[in-house]
Design a protein around this motif. Sequence first.
Motif, PDB file in Angstrom:
ATOM      1  N   UNK A  68      22.400  45.946  42.509  1.00  0.00           N
ATOM      2  CA  UNK A  68      21.440  44.901  42.781  1.00  0.00           C
ATOM      3  C   UNK A  68      21.838  44.112  44.316  1.00  0.00           C
ATOM      4  N   UNK A  69      21.704  42.643  43.985  1.00  0.00           N
ATOM      5  CA  UNK A  69      22.417  42.322  45.210  1.00  0.00           C
ATOM      6  C   UNK A  69      23.841  42.382  45.586  1.00  0.00           C
ATOM      7  N   UNK A  70      23.777  42.538  46.998  1.00  0.00           N
ATOM      8  CA  UNK A  70      25.354  42.942  47.356  1.00  0.00           C
ATOM      9  C   UNK A  70      26.429  42.110  47.334  1.00  0.00           C
ATOM     10  N   UNK A  71      27.594  42.630  46.738  1.00  0.00           N
ATOM     11  CA  UNK A  71      28.887  41.825  46.489  1.00  0.00           C
ATOM     12  C   UNK A  71      30.002  42.361  47.296  1.00  0.00           C
ATOM     13  N   UNK A  72      30.773  41.627  47.535  1.00  0.00           N
ATOM     14  CA  UNK A  72      32.029  42.178  48.336  1.00  0.00           C
ATOM     15  C   UNK A  72      32.827  43.231  47.831  1.00  0.00           C
ATOM     16  N   UNK A  73      33.016  44.414  48.336  1.00  0.00           N
ATOM     17  CA  UNK A  73      33.701  45.483  48.023  1.00  0.00           C
ATOM     18  C   UNK A  73      35.161  45.085  47.969  1.00  0.00           C
ATOM     19  N   UNK A  74      35.639  45.424  46.918  1.00  0.00           N
ATOM     20  CA  UNK A  74      37.128  45.039  46.971  1.00  0.00           C
ATOM     21  C   UNK A  74      37.945  46.160  46.123  1.00  0.00           C
ATOM     22  N   UNK A  75      39.413  46.456  46.257  1.00  0.00           N
ATOM     23  CA  UNK A  75      40.012  47.320  45.411  1.00  0.00           C
ATOM     24  C   UNK A  75      40.656  46.632  44.127  1.00  0.00           C
ATOM     25  N   UNK A  76      41.499  47.324  43.508  1.00  0.00           N
ATOM     26  CA  UNK A  76      42.359  46.783  42.216  1.00  0.00           C
ATOM     27  C   UNK A  76      43.172  45.507  42.905  1.00  0.00           C
ATOM     28  N   UNK A  77      43.461  45.322  43.967  1.00  0.00           N
ATOM     29  CA  UNK A  77      44.227  44.275  44.422  1.00  0.00           C
ATOM     30  C   UNK A  77      43.419  43.283  45.274  1.00  0.00           C
ATOM     31  N   UNK A  78      42.151  43.532  45.143  1.00  0.00           N
ATOM     32  CA  UNK A  78      41.226  42.332  45.575  1.00  0.00           C
ATOM     33  C   UNK A  78      41.285  42.508  47.196  1.00  0.00           C
ATOM     34  N   UNK A  79      41.620  43.612  47.835  1.00  0.00           N
ATOM     35  CA  UNK A  79      41.504  43.780  49.154  1.00  0.00           C
ATOM     36  C   UNK A  79      40.266  44.286  49.562  1.00  0.00           C
ATOM     37  N   UNK A  80      39.583  43.634  50.527  1.00  0.00           N
ATOM     38  CA  UNK A  80      38.142  44.069  51.160  1.00  0.00           C
ATOM     39  C   UNK A  80      38.434  45.312  52.040  1.00  0.00           C
ATOM     40  N   UNK A  81      37.489  45.752  52.881  1.00  0.00           N
ATOM     41  CA  UNK A  81      37.964  46.883  53.506  1.00  0.00           C
ATOM     42  C   UNK A  81      38.377  46.474  54.899  1.00  0.00           C
ATOM     43  N   UNK A  82      38.602  44.919  55.095  1.00  0.00           N
ATOM     44  CA  UNK A  82      39.250  44.664  56.224  1.00  0.00           C
ATOM     45  C   UNK A  82      40.595  44.049  56.027  1.00  0.00           C
ATOM     46  N   UNK A  83      41.508  44.661  56.630  1.00  0.00           N
ATOM     47  CA  UNK A  83      42.942  44.502  56.560  1.00  0.00           C
ATOM     48  C   UNK A  83      43.386  42.849  56.570  1.00  0.00           C
ATOM     49  N   UNK A  84      43.847  42.414  55.616  1.00  0.00           N
ATOM     50  CA  UNK A  84      44.421  40.923  55.520  1.00  0.00           C
ATOM     51  C   UNK A  84      43.127  39.987  54.932  1.00  0.00           C
ATOM     52  N   UNK A  85      42.229  40.579  54.595  1.00  0.00           N
ATOM     53  CA  UNK A  85      40.739  39.639  53.938  1.00  0.00           C
ATOM     54  C   UNK A  85      40.799  40.334  52.510  1.00  0.00           C
ATOM     55  N   UNK A  86      41.002  39.250  51.536  1.00  0.00           N
ATOM     56  CA  UNK A  86      40.912  39.459  50.198  1.00  0.00           C
ATOM     57  C   UNK A  86      39.593  38.914  49.661  1.00  0.00           C
ATOM     58  N   UNK A  87      39.025  39.198  48.650  1.00  0.00           N
ATOM     59  CA  UNK A  87      37.895  38.451  48.075  1.00  0.00           C
ATOM     60  C   UNK A  87      38.254  38.336  46.463  1.00  0.00           C
ATOM     61  N   UNK A  88      37.769  37.251  46.141  1.00  0.00           N
ATOM     62  CA  UNK A  88      38.040  36.712  44.619  1.00  0.00           C
ATOM     63  C   UNK A  88      36.780  36.417  43.896  1.00  0.00           C
ATOM     64  N   UNK A  89      36.650  36.355  42.691  1.00  0.00           N
ATOM     65  CA  UNK A  89      35.519  35.373  42.028  1.00  0.00           C
ATOM     66  C   UNK A  89      33.949  36.121  42.232  1.00  0.00           C
ATOM     67  N   UNK A  90      33.229  35.053  42.106  1.00  0.00           N
ATOM     68  CA  UNK A  90      31.732  35.767  42.217  1.00  0.00           C
ATOM     69  C   UNK A  90      31.295  36.425  43.170  1.00  0.00           C
ATOM     70  N   UNK A  91      31.903  36.325  44.452  1.00  0.00           N
ATOM     71  CA  UNK A  91      31.584  37.057  45.754  1.00  0.00           C
ATOM     72  C   UNK A  91      31.495  38.366  45.289  1.00  0.00           C
ATOM     73  N   UNK A  92      32.782  38.849  44.422  1.00  0.00           N
ATOM     74  CA  UNK A  92      32.880  40.196  44.332  1.00  0.00           C
ATOM     75  C   UNK A  92      32.160  40.805  43.062  1.00  0.00           C
ATOM     76  N   UNK A  93      30.853  40.104  42.646  1.00  0.00           N
ATOM     77  CA  UNK A  93      30.235  40.539  41.420  1.00  0.00           C
ATOM     78  C   UNK A  93      30.176  39.470  40.585  1.00  0.00           C
ATOM     79  N   UNK A  94      29.204  38.890  39.806  1.00  0.00           N
ATOM     80  CA  UNK A  94      29.056  37.718  39.004  1.00  0.00           C
ATOM     81  C   UNK A  94      29.749  38.089  37.882  1.00  0.00           C
ATOM     82  N   UNK A  95      30.789  37.516  37.407  1.00  0.00           N
ATOM     83  CA  UNK A  95      31.560  37.733  36.229  1.00  0.00           C
ATOM     84  C   UNK A  95      32.054  36.328  35.460  1.00  0.00           C
TER      85      UNK A  95
END
Lengths: 366, 84, 425
Positions: C267-294
Amino acid sequence: MSHYDLIVVGAGIVGASCADEAATAGLRVAIVEPGPIGGGATACGMGHLVAMDDDPAELALARYSLRRWEDHVDLAEAEFSRCGTLWVARNETEAEGIAQRVARLEASGGEAEAVDAQALYRLEPALAPGLCGGMLVPREAVVYPPRVALHLVRRALQRGATLYAGRAVRRLGRATVTLDDGTVLAGPALVATGCALPELLPQLPLRPRKGHLLITERYPGLLHHQVLELGYASSAHGTAGSSVAFNVQPRPTGQILIGSSREFDVTDPAVSGPMLQRMLQRAFDFMPALRGLRAIRAWTGFRPATPDGRPYLGAVPDSTDLWVAAGHEGLGVTTALGSARLMLDLLQGRPPAIDPAPYAPARALA
Amino acid sequence: MSAAGTVRLSVNGEPVAVPAGSSVAAAVASVAAARFRRSVRGEPRAPLCGMGVCFECRVRIDDTPHQRACMTPARDGMQVSTDD
Amino acid sequence: MTERYDVLVVGAGPAGLAAARAAASHGARVGLLDAQARHGGQVWRHDVLHGTPRPARKAFDLLVRTRGHVEWLPQHQVISADHRTLLVETPRAAIRLSCGSMVLATGARELLLPFPGWTLPGVTGAGGIQALAKQGWPVHGKRVVVAGSGPLLLAAAATLRRHGARVLGIYEQAPAAAVAAFAMQLWRWPARAVQAALLRARLAGIPYRCGSFVRMAHGRDALCGVDVDDPRGPLRIPCDLLAVGYGLVPNVELASMLGCALDHTRGHPCVQVDALLRTSVAGVYAAGESCGIAGLAAARIEGGMAGHAAAGFPAAATALLPSRQRARRFADLLAQHFALDARTRTLAGADTIICRCEDVTLAALDGFTDARAAKLATRCGMGACQGRICGTALAELDRFPHGGIRPPLFPARLATLATGDPSTP
């Protein structure tokens, strides 16, 4: 195969004006536009209806077109606002040129007057102290171009035109146009694709010239005229790699639209922080009160620039039934309606009201 | 901060006292809950999101217009006006 | 001027606080910024009457103990971002913050759906009224209807009651069977079961109706009542406030500007992260609701993981992976049981305003299939909220996806945007 009297390729303000003019004249018109109507340079510019006097040919076309804009004063979609243009002089040297510019504008049939420093601050109290007067062009105006383009296309459709929306032209043939879905339209084509011109007519040199704009929240009463620095023309018509000039506009909403920047050889449409900084610093020099206003959006656009700054209006050399109306750089909105009338005169073999020679596409191949 | 953890400010010229830590939105609501700003068409509007996203709570604070009331802590002596 | 940090954490809610703490525990110099004046984010927002929630206080105290490592930067609104440099506006100044790595803990906002009367003063989000009340908005003695969807409605009602409001009822759009099934699953998360029981106790006596939603709000210059569609028949309820929210939407604008890939599958976009919460941009991580409401638990765990990873200690992050997976399962449960009824997307009428900044009605948007074309023709999304409200609603209504993002991320002083040149103060 569908047959048309004219296939207008591109529905920016220029293509839309041509389509409207042709449909009004009773021609069977097709319009081909891959994106939103008026979604290119038309949507990105300021919508300032302005006569620039440094090139007589450009001035003639602008004057001819400005008269036609007067038919749209009451058109809701145009959001026509006659705020006038106020050119400001930074120093005595710039001020000395004013008399000549007033004379040229008046000779073309326009109204203009020199204003001294005192009058300047009465007209725009927010201007920085120390300016040396300027020139007021009271009847110039601002409009909202994308809605005008949409209006003109809708009017053309009401007058029988056909819109091929979401379709691009893949190939121009001899009196045929092939669309990207394989549809073939028959009839003379008029290419009005602005910056995309080289895709269809690579023989006509044209370069995109990037610009930045920024719009503020609503601040009614702060700015009354479109205000530009007199040095604007040297930025606009110079060929420097990049330049900025002070150019601010009061929108009818009370918002303030701030320009301007010019860059050749940049194709990335992203807003550039450093360019925005340069542009804003220039604006603050002329109007320090801008510093505290809130910006709500910044964007960029590309002006279709020909080598001599004049648009290509007329038949494409060495071809049959192929026409072009493109390359208006930053004056496409001002000159669209005049360009369209001129094109129709040429298409129908009538002598145009202004001399078409300075815009003839053949000059690019000479 | 005033005595007893109260902040005193004015909203549309009217004195208002709110508990310390309150937002300007709370101060405005205590005198003019119905209206923070006029929409483009002239309709009255008041906060919707409460967290700085919707911009419905814009007011003028100390002569600076278009401030988000919900994001601004109330401070002593602030002059707030609505309906810009 | 440019201030440099090893790790910049954007957002000081549960995820951001945990991230700052984890990164600082490795000795990293951390900048923790938030647009709000206080830490805690939405869920741990400070309450003028009842103080800061204990876990928030504890999380912040832990940061204070690592003083020298964590710099708390309140009222710092991010205006634009380029690589790992942020242009930030404070109430008085503009600064640039640069970093070695960045944790995006930008949280979520409410999904606010248009219906007739939703622009009336007195109509707020459910989380919206909660945030306002905690900051002193006077709700004492006010008659409030709470509506929309999800567990947030209970939390909002509890806050309202604590502040002396008369909560007339909670109208949950999800059917009773779905809500019951959700409650049945709660035993798997004991902390949540306790929390739910506490909320129930605080909400004793308040009608909780399922399968019902607010169809219309009434009033001239302010709200005076609502029409509710209830399985037992239509209701008209006079009230002073309506708190209505249909769930949460991740805040992805900054991530998007940084060039991080977004996940559009839920549905509404969230930030794509891998298992270590790395985004697709080197050095940028994402955590919490921005990676999907949880929810809160996942946000705290992910914040810790991202903080460790951003400080260069991925092993410490990996250790938290199992608890993250467990917490994330709660998200699936939420999404499954509180899925929106199709009727909530058809409430707006032809003359209902969709774009509140520019007063654009639903009818004006007919025929547009693209956010930009609609914007150019109608001004929809051109206002100060930059389409955050109308763009999200239109995406939910399946009209067209949200348009792209450009600087400024939020409206900013021109002086801020001119910052960068050394001659600018």
